[in-house]
Design a protein around this motif. Structure first.
Motif, PDB file in Angstrom:
ATOM      1  N   ASP A 218       0.827  -1.208   0.000  1.00 39.26           N
ATOM      2  CA  ASP A 218       0.000   0.000   0.000  1.00 39.26           C
ATOM      3  C   ASP A 218       0.861   1.258   0.000  1.00 39.26           C
ATOM      4  O   ASP A 218       0.466   2.290  -0.567  1.00 39.26           O
ATOM      5  N   ASP A 219       2.019   1.196   0.632  1.00 41.66           N
ATOM      6  CA  ASP A 219       2.906   2.360   0.633  1.00 41.66           C
ATOM      7  C   ASP A 219       3.359   2.696  -0.792  1.00 41.66           C
ATOM      8  O   ASP A 219       3.404   3.869  -1.177  1.00 41.66           O
ATOM      9  N   LYS A 220       3.689   1.669  -1.564  1.00 41.16           N
ATOM     10  CA  LYS A 220       4.102   1.907  -2.951  1.00 41.16           C
ATOM     11  C   LYS A 220       2.933   2.406  -3.786  1.00 41.16           C
ATOM     12  O   LYS A 220       3.091   3.257  -4.669  1.00 41.16           O
ATOM     13  N   ARG A 221       1.758   1.894  -3.498  1.00 35.61           N
ATOM     14  CA  ARG A 221       0.580   2.347  -4.235  1.00 35.61           C
ATOM     15  C   ARG A 221       0.269   3.810  -3.911  1.00 35.61           C
ATOM     16  O   ARG A 221      -0.036   4.607  -4.802  1.00 35.61           O
ATOM     17  N   TRP A 222       0.336   4.156  -2.649  1.00 36.52           N
ATOM     18  CA  TRP A 222       0.074   5.539  -2.277  1.00 36.52           C
ATOM     19  C   TRP A 222       1.125   6.480  -2.872  1.00 36.52           C
ATOM     20  O   TRP A 222       0.793   7.588  -3.326  1.00 36.52           O
TER      21      TRP A 222
ATOM     22  N   ARG B 193       2.432  10.881  -6.820  1.00 41.39           N
ATOM     23  CA  ARG B 193       3.140  11.435  -7.985  1.00 41.39           C
ATOM     24  C   ARG B 193       2.325  11.312  -9.272  1.00 41.39           C
ATOM     25  O   ARG B 193       2.845  11.594 -10.353  1.00 41.39           O
ATOM     26  N   ARG B 194       1.063  10.879  -9.139  1.00 39.20           N
ATOM     27  CA  ARG B 194       0.177  10.713 -10.294  1.00 39.20           C
ATOM     28  C   ARG B 194       0.861   9.886 -11.386  1.00 39.20           C
ATOM     29  O   ARG B 194       0.909  10.271 -12.548  1.00 39.20           O
ATOM     30  N   ASP B 195       1.333   8.744 -10.976  1.00 38.43           N
ATOM     31  CA  ASP B 195       2.156   7.892 -11.831  1.00 38.43           C
ATOM     32  C   ASP B 195       1.300   7.161 -12.866  1.00 38.43           C
ATOM     33  O   ASP B 195       0.586   6.211 -12.551  1.00 38.43           O
ATOM     34  N   ARG B 196       1.374   7.603 -14.118  1.00 43.63           N
ATOM     35  CA  ARG B 196       0.564   6.981 -15.163  1.00 43.63           C
ATOM     36  C   ARG B 196       1.025   5.569 -15.476  1.00 43.63           C
ATOM     37  O   ARG B 196       0.272   4.783 -16.050  1.00 43.63           O
ATOM     38  N   ALA B 197       2.253   5.240 -15.104  1.00 42.19           N
ATOM     39  CA  ALA B 197       2.722   3.869 -15.299  1.00 42.19           C
ATOM     40  C   ALA B 197       1.973   2.892 -14.386  1.00 42.19           C
ATOM     41  O   ALA B 197       1.966   1.687 -14.633  1.00 42.19           O
ATOM     42  N   ALA B 198       1.348   3.420 -13.334  1.00 41.62           N
ATOM     43  CA  ALA B 198       0.614   2.560 -12.410  1.00 41.62           C
ATOM     44  C   ALA B 198      -0.822   2.307 -12.853  1.00 41.62           C
ATOM     45  O   ALA B 198      -1.494   1.430 -12.302  1.00 41.62           O
TER      46      ALA B 198
ATOM     47  N   ALA C  30      -2.582  -1.174 -12.901  1.00 42.88           N
ATOM     48  CA  ALA C  30      -1.988  -2.093 -11.930  1.00 42.88           C
ATOM     49  C   ALA C  30      -2.871  -2.231 -10.701  1.00 42.88           C
ATOM     50  O   ALA C  30      -2.902  -3.276 -10.047  1.00 42.88           O
ATOM     51  N   PHE C  31      -3.593  -1.161 -10.356  1.00 43.73           N
ATOM     52  CA  PHE C  31      -4.526  -1.194  -9.236  1.00 43.73           C
ATOM     53  C   PHE C  31      -5.454   0.008  -9.379  1.00 43.73           C
ATOM     54  O   PHE C  31      -5.265   0.870 -10.258  1.00 43.73           O
ATOM     55  N   PHE C  32      -6.461   0.068  -8.506  1.00 45.52           N
ATOM     56  CA  PHE C  32      -7.416   1.172  -8.522  1.00 45.52           C
ATOM     57  C   PHE C  32      -7.511   1.764  -7.132  1.00 45.52           C
ATOM     58  O   PHE C  32      -7.351   1.058  -6.132  1.00 45.52           O
ATOM     59  N   CYS C  33      -7.783   3.058  -7.096  1.00 40.53           N
ATOM     60  CA  CYS C  33      -7.825   3.805  -5.849  1.00 40.53           C
ATOM     61  C   CYS C  33      -9.275   4.131  -5.517  1.00 40.53           C
ATOM     62  O   CYS C  33      -9.950   4.824  -6.292  1.00 40.53           O
ATOM     63  N   GLY C  34      -9.783   3.633  -4.411  1.00 37.88           N
ATOM     64  CA  GLY C  34     -11.133   3.952  -3.976  1.00 37.88           C
ATOM     65  C   GLY C  34     -11.113   5.071  -2.953  1.00 37.88           C
ATOM     66  O   GLY C  34     -10.267   5.081  -2.049  1.00 37.88           O
ATOM     67  N   VAL C  35     -12.033   6.020  -3.101  1.00 34.04           N
ATOM     68  CA  VAL C  35     -12.090   7.165  -2.181  1.00 34.04           C
ATOM     69  C   VAL C  35     -13.417   7.102  -1.431  1.00 34.04           C
ATOM     70  O   VAL C  35     -14.493   7.309  -2.008  1.00 34.04           O
ATOM     71  N   ARG C  36     -13.339   6.814  -0.155  1.00 36.57           N
ATOM     72  CA  ARG C  36     -14.553   6.575   0.634  1.00 36.57           C
ATOM     73  C   ARG C  36     -15.451   7.813   0.702  1.00 36.57           C
ATOM     74  O   ARG C  36     -16.678   7.705   0.672  1.00 36.57           O
ATOM     75  N   THR C  37     -14.860   8.994   0.798  1.00 38.70           N
ATOM     76  CA  THR C  37     -15.655  10.212   1.005  1.00 38.70           C
ATOM     77  C   THR C  37     -16.449  10.612  -0.226  1.00 38.70           C
ATOM     78  O   THR C  37     -17.493  11.256  -0.112  1.00 38.70           O
ATOM     79  N   THR C  38     -15.970  10.262  -1.404  1.00 41.35           N
ATOM     80  CA  THR C  38     -16.674  10.627  -2.635  1.00 41.35           C
ATOM     81  C   THR C  38     -17.391   9.446  -3.269  1.00 41.35           C
ATOM     82  O   THR C  38     -18.218   9.631  -4.167  1.00 41.35           O
ATOM     83  N   GLY C  39     -17.060   8.233  -2.820  1.00 44.24           N
ATOM     84  CA  GLY C  39     -17.730   7.055  -3.347  1.00 44.24           C
ATOM     85  C   GLY C  39     -17.315   6.670  -4.747  1.00 44.24           C
ATOM     86  O   GLY C  39     -18.082   6.004  -5.453  1.00 44.24           O
ATOM     87  N   VAL C  40     -16.102   7.062  -5.170  1.00 45.50           N
ATOM     88  CA  VAL C  40     -15.639   6.747  -6.519  1.00 45.50           C
ATOM     89  C   VAL C  40     -14.343   5.955  -6.454  1.00 45.50           C
ATOM     90  O   VAL C  40     -13.648   5.936  -5.439  1.00 45.50           O
ATOM     91  N   TYR C  41     -14.048   5.291  -7.561  1.00 48.78           N
ATOM     92  CA  TYR C  41     -12.720   4.676  -7.709  1.00 48.78           C
ATOM     93  C   TYR C  41     -12.043   5.288  -8.933  1.00 48.78           C
ATOM     94  O   TYR C  41     -12.702   5.673  -9.903  1.00 48.78           O
ATOM     95  N   CYS C  42     -10.724   5.396  -8.856  1.00 40.91           N
ATOM     96  CA  CYS C  42      -9.948   6.166  -9.826  1.00 40.91           C
ATOM     97  C   CYS C  42      -8.729   5.398 -10.305  1.00 40.91           C
ATOM     98  O   CYS C  42      -8.299   4.416  -9.698  1.00 40.91           O
ATOM     99  N   ARG C  43      -8.158   5.918 -11.374  1.00 41.03           N
ATOM    100  CA  ARG C  43      -6.818   5.499 -11.766  1.00 41.03           C
ATOM    101  C   ARG C  43      -5.821   6.117 -10.790  1.00 41.03           C
ATOM    102  O   ARG C  43      -6.063   7.198 -10.237  1.00 41.03           O
ATOM    103  N   PRO C  44      -4.640   5.504 -10.613  1.00 42.32           N
ATOM    104  CA  PRO C  44      -3.620   6.138  -9.778  1.00 42.32           C
ATOM    105  C   PRO C  44      -3.199   7.520 -10.268  1.00 42.32           C
ATOM    106  O   PRO C  44      -2.794   8.367  -9.472  1.00 42.32           O
ATOM    107  N   SER C  45      -3.306   7.771 -11.564  1.00 40.04           N
ATOM    108  CA  SER C  45      -2.865   9.055 -12.120  1.00 40.04           C
ATOM    109  C   SER C  45      -3.941  10.131 -12.045  1.00 40.04           C
ATOM    110  O   SER C  45      -3.714  11.247 -12.528  1.00 40.04           O
TER     111      SER C  45
END
Length: 240
Positions: A8-12, A17-22, A25-40
């Protein structure tokens, strides 16, 4: 190849850094907004509000919906890119699976990569010099007046732009054409301004020779990679 983000540390860190290479590879869920995003994604969630998911399906199963900003459900396109020196300075080439998508001249490596990212905001960019070596070699050969190996092209533009770019490739080396002549060549004599705009939007420096287009009075007019480069290209071709 997509990098692996095992902790999780590497994912965060990738999100920070809004790493488009990521992306992918995984998805980021944001509890407060109820959405999931690309790492970038351009969104800036707080770490305590973020959860990580291996797949879109896992994020949706957690009750999250796709972010409308980064559109994580859309397919990820991979572009391999690399930079190299040519007789007219630095060049950057980028290729997709379909072919050469971008070939530009410049002076600053960081600025050129940033421009690439801005042109293809939803692409995963992978630096891979081997993948673009043939394109960079073809560019150098064209600058020197030699015909390089034929390359598959991944041209992205309107129907008119693609018609203009094809017409430019029909202008013989050592010759020039006016914007009006190119407009007539594509059957759109009234579209002189649009021809000039298509020349300015040309994604493939030298290989699509917009440097061979001049004003009706023979003046060099502009060139997106610098008038001095345009002048040098025309002089090289006339001397060949």
């Amino acid at each position: 190849m997509t990098p692996i983000y095992l902790t999780d540390d590497k994912r965060w860190a990738a999100i920070e850094r809004r790493d488009r290479a990521a992306d992918g590879a995984f998805f980021c869920g944001v509890r407060t907004t109820g959405v999931y995003c690309r790492p970038s994604c351009a969104g800036r969630p707080l770490r305590r509000n973020v959860a990580f998911y291996e797949t879109r399906e896992a994020a949706r199963a957690a009750g999250l919906r796709a972010c409308l900003r980064c559109r994580p459900d859309e397919p990820i396109e991979t572009l391999a890119y690399g930079l190299g020196d040519t007789p007219l300075g630095l060049a950057l080439a980028a290729s997709s699976k379909a072919g050469l998508a971008l070939l530009v001249l410049g002076d600053d490596r960081v600025a050129m990569v940033e421009d690439l990212a801005a042109r293809f905001p939803r692409a995963q960019l992978i630096e891979d010099q081997d993948s673009v070596a043939a394109a960079l070699a073809a560019l150098s050969a064209a600058i020197e007046g030699s015909a390089g190996a034929g390359l598959a092209l991944d041209e992205r533009g309107t129907e008119l732009q693609r018609a203009v770019w094809k017409a430019l490739r029909d202008i013989p080396a050592g010759s020039t054409a006016s914007y009006a002549q190119v407009a007539r060549a594509i059957g759109r004599p009234e579209a002189v301004r649009a021809v000039a705009q298509a020349c300015g939007a040309n994604p493939l420096a030298v290989l699509t020779p917009c440097h061979r287009v001049v004003r009706s009075d023979g003046g060099l007019s502009g060139y997106r990679w610098g008038v001095e480069r345009k002048k040098a290209l025309l002089e090289r071709e006339r001397a060949a």
